[in-house]
Write a protein that holds these residues in place. Sequence first.
Motif, PDB file in Angstrom:
ATOM      1  N   THR A 585      11.993  24.825   7.810  1.00  0.00           N
ATOM      2  CA  THR A 585      11.912  23.782   6.787  1.00  0.00           C
ATOM      3  C   THR A 585      11.717  24.452   5.440  1.00  0.00           C
ATOM      4  O   THR A 585      10.682  25.047   5.174  1.00  0.00           O
ATOM      5  CB  THR A 585      10.739  22.835   7.106  1.00  0.00           C
ATOM      6  OG1 THR A 585      10.879  22.353   8.447  1.00  0.00           O
ATOM      7  CG2 THR A 585      10.733  21.652   6.145  1.00  0.00           C
ATOM      8  N   LYS A 586      12.720  24.347   4.636  1.00  0.00           N
ATOM      9  CA  LYS A 586      12.746  25.080   3.360  1.00  0.00           C
ATOM     10  C   LYS A 586      12.132  24.246   2.251  1.00  0.00           C
ATOM     11  O   LYS A 586      12.258  23.022   2.243  1.00  0.00           O
ATOM     12  CB  LYS A 586      14.202  25.397   3.036  1.00  0.00           C
ATOM     13  CG  LYS A 586      14.427  26.315   1.868  1.00  0.00           C
ATOM     14  CD  LYS A 586      15.924  26.586   1.752  1.00  0.00           C
ATOM     15  CE  LYS A 586      16.210  27.389   0.517  1.00  0.00           C
ATOM     16  NZ  LYS A 586      17.641  27.615   0.352  1.00  0.00           N
ATOM     17  N   ALA A 587      11.499  24.923   1.305  1.00  0.00           N
ATOM     18  CA  ALA A 587      10.949  24.221   0.148  1.00  0.00           C
ATOM     19  C   ALA A 587      12.078  23.808  -0.777  1.00  0.00           C
ATOM     20  O   ALA A 587      12.945  24.610  -1.121  1.00  0.00           O
ATOM     21  CB  ALA A 587       9.967  25.121  -0.581  1.00  0.00           C
ATOM     22  N   GLU A 588      12.072  22.542  -1.164  1.00  0.00           N
ATOM     23  CA  GLU A 588      13.099  22.041  -2.074  1.00  0.00           C
ATOM     24  C   GLU A 588      12.683  22.282  -3.521  1.00  0.00           C
ATOM     25  O   GLU A 588      13.439  22.793  -4.333  1.00  0.00           O
ATOM     26  CB  GLU A 588      13.312  20.547  -1.833  1.00  0.00           C
ATOM     27  CG  GLU A 588      14.444  19.964  -2.666  1.00  0.00           C
ATOM     28  CD  GLU A 588      14.631  18.476  -2.439  1.00  0.00           C
ATOM     29  OE1 GLU A 588      13.907  17.885  -1.596  1.00  0.00           O
ATOM     30  OE2 GLU A 588      15.502  17.893  -3.105  1.00  0.00           O
ATOM     31  N   TYR A 589      11.475  21.894  -3.838  1.00  0.00           N
ATOM     32  CA  TYR A 589      10.958  22.203  -5.165  1.00  0.00           C
ATOM     33  C   TYR A 589       9.460  22.395  -5.095  1.00  0.00           C
ATOM     34  O   TYR A 589       8.811  22.019  -4.122  1.00  0.00           O
ATOM     35  CB  TYR A 589      11.338  21.131  -6.192  1.00  0.00           C
ATOM     36  CG  TYR A 589      10.945  19.721  -5.841  1.00  0.00           C
ATOM     37  CD1 TYR A 589      11.899  18.826  -5.373  1.00  0.00           C
ATOM     38  CD2 TYR A 589       9.637  19.264  -6.012  1.00  0.00           C
ATOM     39  CE1 TYR A 589      11.558  17.523  -5.062  1.00  0.00           C
ATOM     40  CE2 TYR A 589       9.291  17.964  -5.708  1.00  0.00           C
ATOM     41  CZ  TYR A 589      10.257  17.093  -5.224  1.00  0.00           C
ATOM     42  OH  TYR A 589       9.914  15.807  -4.915  1.00  0.00           O
ATOM     43  N   GLY A 590       8.917  23.037  -6.135  1.00  0.00           N
ATOM     44  CA  GLY A 590       7.489  23.338  -6.165  1.00  0.00           C
ATOM     45  C   GLY A 590       6.847  22.769  -7.407  1.00  0.00           C
ATOM     46  O   GLY A 590       7.528  22.426  -8.384  1.00  0.00           O
ATOM     47  N   CYS A 599       4.503  22.613  -2.443  1.00  0.00           N
ATOM     48  CA  CYS A 599       5.953  22.452  -2.325  1.00  0.00           C
ATOM     49  C   CYS A 599       6.297  21.112  -1.696  1.00  0.00           C
ATOM     50  O   CYS A 599       5.548  20.584  -0.866  1.00  0.00           O
ATOM     51  CB  CYS A 599       6.553  23.555  -1.451  1.00  0.00           C
ATOM     52  SG  CYS A 599       6.379  25.188  -2.174  1.00  0.00           S
ATOM     53  N   HIS A 600       7.444  20.649  -2.115  1.00  0.00           N
ATOM     54  CA  HIS A 600       8.063  19.511  -1.425  1.00  0.00           C
ATOM     55  C   HIS A 600       9.205  20.099  -0.610  1.00  0.00           C
ATOM     56  O   HIS A 600       9.954  20.951  -1.103  1.00  0.00           O
ATOM     57  CB  HIS A 600       8.583  18.488  -2.436  1.00  0.00           C
ATOM     58  CG  HIS A 600       9.384  17.396  -1.811  1.00  0.00           C
ATOM     59  ND1 HIS A 600       8.808  16.292  -1.241  1.00  0.00           N
ATOM     60  CD2 HIS A 600      10.718  17.266  -1.631  1.00  0.00           C
ATOM     61  CE1 HIS A 600       9.751  15.514  -0.758  1.00  0.00           C
ATOM     62  NE2 HIS A 600      10.922  16.075  -0.981  1.00  0.00           N
ATOM     63  N   TYR A 601       9.334  19.668   0.620  1.00  0.00           N
ATOM     64  CA  TYR A 601      10.268  20.302   1.528  1.00  0.00           C
ATOM     65  C   TYR A 601      11.489  19.448   1.812  1.00  0.00           C
ATOM     66  O   TYR A 601      11.455  18.214   1.754  1.00  0.00           O
ATOM     67  CB  TYR A 601       9.556  20.625   2.849  1.00  0.00           C
ATOM     68  CG  TYR A 601       8.447  21.636   2.670  1.00  0.00           C
ATOM     69  CD1 TYR A 601       7.146  21.222   2.401  1.00  0.00           C
ATOM     70  CD2 TYR A 601       8.711  22.999   2.722  1.00  0.00           C
ATOM     71  CE1 TYR A 601       6.136  22.150   2.199  1.00  0.00           C
ATOM     72  CE2 TYR A 601       7.699  23.928   2.527  1.00  0.00           C
ATOM     73  CZ  TYR A 601       6.428  23.503   2.256  1.00  0.00           C
ATOM     74  OH  TYR A 601       5.430  24.421   2.056  1.00  0.00           O
ATOM     75  N   TYR A 602      12.541  20.138   2.129  1.00  0.00           N
ATOM     76  CA  TYR A 602      13.723  19.479   2.666  1.00  0.00           C
ATOM     77  C   TYR A 602      13.356  18.863   4.017  1.00  0.00           C
ATOM     78  O   TYR A 602      12.309  19.170   4.582  1.00  0.00           O
ATOM     79  CB  TYR A 602      14.846  20.495   2.857  1.00  0.00           C
ATOM     80  CG  TYR A 602      15.533  20.935   1.585  1.00  0.00           C
ATOM     81  CD1 TYR A 602      15.406  22.237   1.111  1.00  0.00           C
ATOM     82  CD2 TYR A 602      16.328  20.038   0.865  1.00  0.00           C
ATOM     83  CE1 TYR A 602      16.037  22.645  -0.042  1.00  0.00           C
ATOM     84  CE2 TYR A 602      16.960  20.439  -0.291  1.00  0.00           C
ATOM     85  CZ  TYR A 602      16.814  21.747  -0.742  1.00  0.00           C
ATOM     86  OH  TYR A 602      17.439  22.155  -1.889  1.00  0.00           O
ATOM     87  N   ASN A 650       8.370  31.817   2.208  1.00  0.00           N
ATOM     88  CA  ASN A 650       7.559  30.882   1.427  1.00  0.00           C
ATOM     89  C   ASN A 650       7.452  31.393   0.000  1.00  0.00           C
ATOM     90  O   ASN A 650       7.800  32.537  -0.312  1.00  0.00           O
ATOM     91  CB  ASN A 650       6.185  30.669   2.073  1.00  0.00           C
ATOM     92  CG  ASN A 650       5.382  31.942   2.176  1.00  0.00           C
ATOM     93  OD1 ASN A 650       5.940  33.024   2.321  1.00  0.00           O
ATOM     94  ND2 ASN A 650       4.081  31.832   2.092  1.00  0.00           N
TER      95      ASN A 650
ATOM     96  N   VAL B  58       9.640  22.293 -10.091  1.00  0.00           N
ATOM     97  CA  VAL B  58      10.519  23.447 -10.314  1.00  0.00           C
ATOM     98  C   VAL B  58      11.472  23.610  -9.134  1.00  0.00           C
ATOM     99  O   VAL B  58      11.030  23.661  -7.981  1.00  0.00           O
ATOM    100  CB  VAL B  58       9.667  24.718 -10.473  1.00  0.00           C
ATOM    101  CG1 VAL B  58      10.555  25.937 -10.654  1.00  0.00           C
ATOM    102  CG2 VAL B  58       8.702  24.563 -11.641  1.00  0.00           C
ATOM    103  N   GLU B 262       2.714  16.604   3.403  1.00  0.00           N
ATOM    104  CA  GLU B 262       2.603  16.940   1.988  1.00  0.00           C
ATOM    105  C   GLU B 262       1.455  16.164   1.382  1.00  0.00           C
ATOM    106  O   GLU B 262       0.968  15.195   1.951  1.00  0.00           O
ATOM    107  CB  GLU B 262       3.908  16.614   1.278  1.00  0.00           C
ATOM    108  CG  GLU B 262       5.065  17.443   1.812  1.00  0.00           C
ATOM    109  CD  GLU B 262       6.348  17.221   1.054  1.00  0.00           C
ATOM    110  OE1 GLU B 262       7.413  17.563   1.580  1.00  0.00           O
ATOM    111  OE2 GLU B 262       6.296  16.687  -0.062  1.00  0.00           O
TER     112      GLU B 262
END
Lengths: 679, 287
Positions: A585-590, A599-602, A650, B58, B262
């Motif tokens: 699960t990749k971070a979309e934006y931080g 981070c907000h994740y995909y 990360n 960002v 989150e």
Amino acid sequence: MRLPANAVTHYSRLILSWLYAATVFLFMCPDIKAGSLTEAEDTTVINLSEVKVDVKLRIKSKGENGEIILSPRMLRNLPSFGGNPDIMRALQTMPLTTTSSDVSSGISVMGNSSQNNFYSIDNGRIINPLRFLGIFSTYNPSHFSAFHFSPVSNKAYSPNYLGAFIEASTSSYSPPALMGTATVGLINSSASLAIPLGTSSRTWIRLSGRISYIDKIYPGLLKLGHASLLYDFNDLNVTAGHRIGNDGVLKLNVFLTNDRLRVKDTYYDLRGHLSWGNCVIGMTYSDNRQSHSLYSTSLRNKFRMTESMAEVDLPSDICEYGYDGLIRLSDFTIGANVIYRNVLLQHNPNSDIPESELKNNALEISVSGDYLKNFGYFELGTGLRMTYYASNGFSRVYPLPRLTAGYKLSDRAKLSINMSRVMQFSHLIEESNGGLPCNFWINADKRFGPRKSSIIDFRYDGGIKSVPINWSITAFWRNLSNVTEFGGNILNIINSGYEAMDDIFLGKGHSYGVSVMLSAELNKFDGWITYNISRSKLKIPALRDGWFPASFDRCHDLKVNLNYLLSDSWSISSTIIYATGLPFTKAEYGYMLGENLLCHYYPHNSSRLPDYFRVDFGASWRFLKKAHCTHRLDLSVMNATCHRNVLMMNYHYSGKDGFSLIKSGLHSPIPSISYTIDF
Amino acid sequence: MHNIFHIISTILIGLTVLMVSGCSDQLNELNEGRSMPLVIEGWIENGEKPVVMVTRAVDLTQTTDTLEKYIEKWCRVSIYDGENTYYLSGKMDKAYTPAFIYTTSRLHGVAGKTYHLKVELEDEIVEADTRIPSPVAVDSLRIMKNPQCDTLYQVMAFPHIAPGTSDCYKFFTRVRNEEKRFFSSFLGTFEGYTYDPNSGFSVSRGIHNTYNGEQKFSPYYAKGDTVEIRFCHINEDAFRFWQSYETCVSMSGSILFNTLKECKGNIDHAIGYWFGYGLTRTSIIIE
């Protein structure tokens, strides 16, 4: 069809791996002789004064329905980490299995999570034999005579598990004399002794043990992020056997393991004391017509962590008693299986909840019948397993049918189709990756129903009559229901009133794929190539919308294993693995809050790590053969090409450097050496 | 031999065809051109001025810049207390990261009152409400030597919390002359009924991005430190936010444990929070 993003690197490595393997097979097998044997034309009778028979032991063979049988000698020929030949690493090179990550010791087979696999010693179940991070081998290979691997259960008498069956079996014969093996390695040592008892060669005892000392010799070796890990283990195997009549054998097995892990993370002031231990006691009787096993198996988990002043203490355990019986009557096989399982749920010992509320029992009673009939080139088999299950006020009877059909194309070629409906009546709740003892078992009940799966597979086994080259192609499809995934976090447990069960999400899944294996066992050379193309997908609405890849899903998985006997003293081996990266699960934006990067994740598991590539080399030198003693030095280099296999990605932020991506993973080669004496 | 070559080459060709099919996962690389959401970090306490920070999220796949480029300095930030609307002015303040805050000296929080925050930027408007709970006293602070290391100390706080209460609380700390702002105390969020008045509550230092560099983080204090503590009575949404915040900060870099959740703030159409705190200030010198 879509091309992967990093096409040039991906294809060049894949093509090079294939070319390498193909070159070895096609040009380095001087012993291939085509054509059939012809009768000698000269009919003169010759008297021979001496006959020397050279027998090449088959170190890997096939049983029925795709079962693969591996010998400990075969494991020793493979490159190993720290001199530990490991059945799990060997099985990862087999068809239908997926290459696991470098922090995982389990194996995923035919699109199944590793928690669905069934591990046993002589039919006695072992709940969790896996070692932390897969550093050490699961079993002590010198104690066993063979390892049986069945990727799927096609027989109704197989226990109720969705995954693969991995059985370690001990020898059914007394050693002719006192025999043993001792191995000393950089990170662990082992010994095994087989003692014949009495004069009749019908009774024997085998004792084997292992200890590790990686934390004492290399205390700084294991680091994950800021955390230092001190890990060690020991295990003990005892087998007593007695032959009864011409073909009966009675065995008593005891298997004890103790794993200990201390965690120290100075950054977060985190300290952990974790341990887990198996205890298996089993008795089995088998002959040509029947087998009966009684066993008791338990796993005790201790998990205590403190972070700053917050303390988490989470013991749990599971205990199971079972009987498994089988009788073969001509074309029929009748089976019976009774399991009583007691689970102590993960809990805080300081809480006010009485232990009676934390204990949970389950009863499984199964009867089965299998029928297999040969009609010349055609065979047809059918089976039915009826299981009664009761736990926590929930009880039902489940019919689990099987159907199998086969057509023999020639002496070496066979087509088969198998269909099965299987179930599993326990769930492993995984609060961590890496198999830590905060993972715990629960019995299936009304809230978390039993896992179910329907499987269909088509199989073609072939070979060349005159040369020992075999191949198999298997296509499979399976569906899964009542899949569970833990969506909470271990820190939540600090908060009293938190129920881990509320963060267990239910869903369903399916998997499909094709697996091809080409193997050769020639005079000085043996090896195999395995290629899987498969997909494993889950649908868990509480995690995300729609289908997503399972955490063990690898689209392409190519494995090449090559072993060559240079001389009587020297042998070399190599393993090459190339596989699609695992989902993550990749971070979309931080964003910064409280001066920390969040981070907000995909969507869950919607991205892939870079492809996995690893080359291992091994060499074995046998020397100083005196009387019955053989000395051996085993050398291995894991990840010989220093390829950086990414385990996780990360982001960090610092005022000086801004946002940066950190990729963690194994990138250095790991050499090892071990010394073994066989007597 | 011919048959062997034929069979093996057939298999190789067939599998090569299969190999060119990629894994058709939904790879999410959709950020180009997409507007990143606003990030609001704001609080108001009884007797204190409000502080609001506004930045943009960002796109991590596109940049390695520092945060300064993402500060929104031209927002219209206002707070309505039920009677009057107060407009906050932006100013540089290096005590914070980002070093730009919106505040006003004309408004000081009052316990029991509800404050409505509104942030306007071009065509974006984000709003949130919060209420300041009544402050709760801290009866005493005690210093204890760290059992693992005798040169480090922990601070135990003994707040005046009614037994069995379901109210929620939070600690913020600062070491005077070392840290310019108050940071969320590491694992410093709890519910009242979990509090044991006999053992107190350990008030740790806060983890923040400064410790990603050479400076080594420790949750403990050294001799001579003047530890300033803000003990806050917080609302339930603030409790849920700070709890998930601590989990995310602790576990985000862990291979062995992962967190799928989150931090959920209370601001519509933006990330972050606007919380009111019932504040009690206290301090102690480590001697």
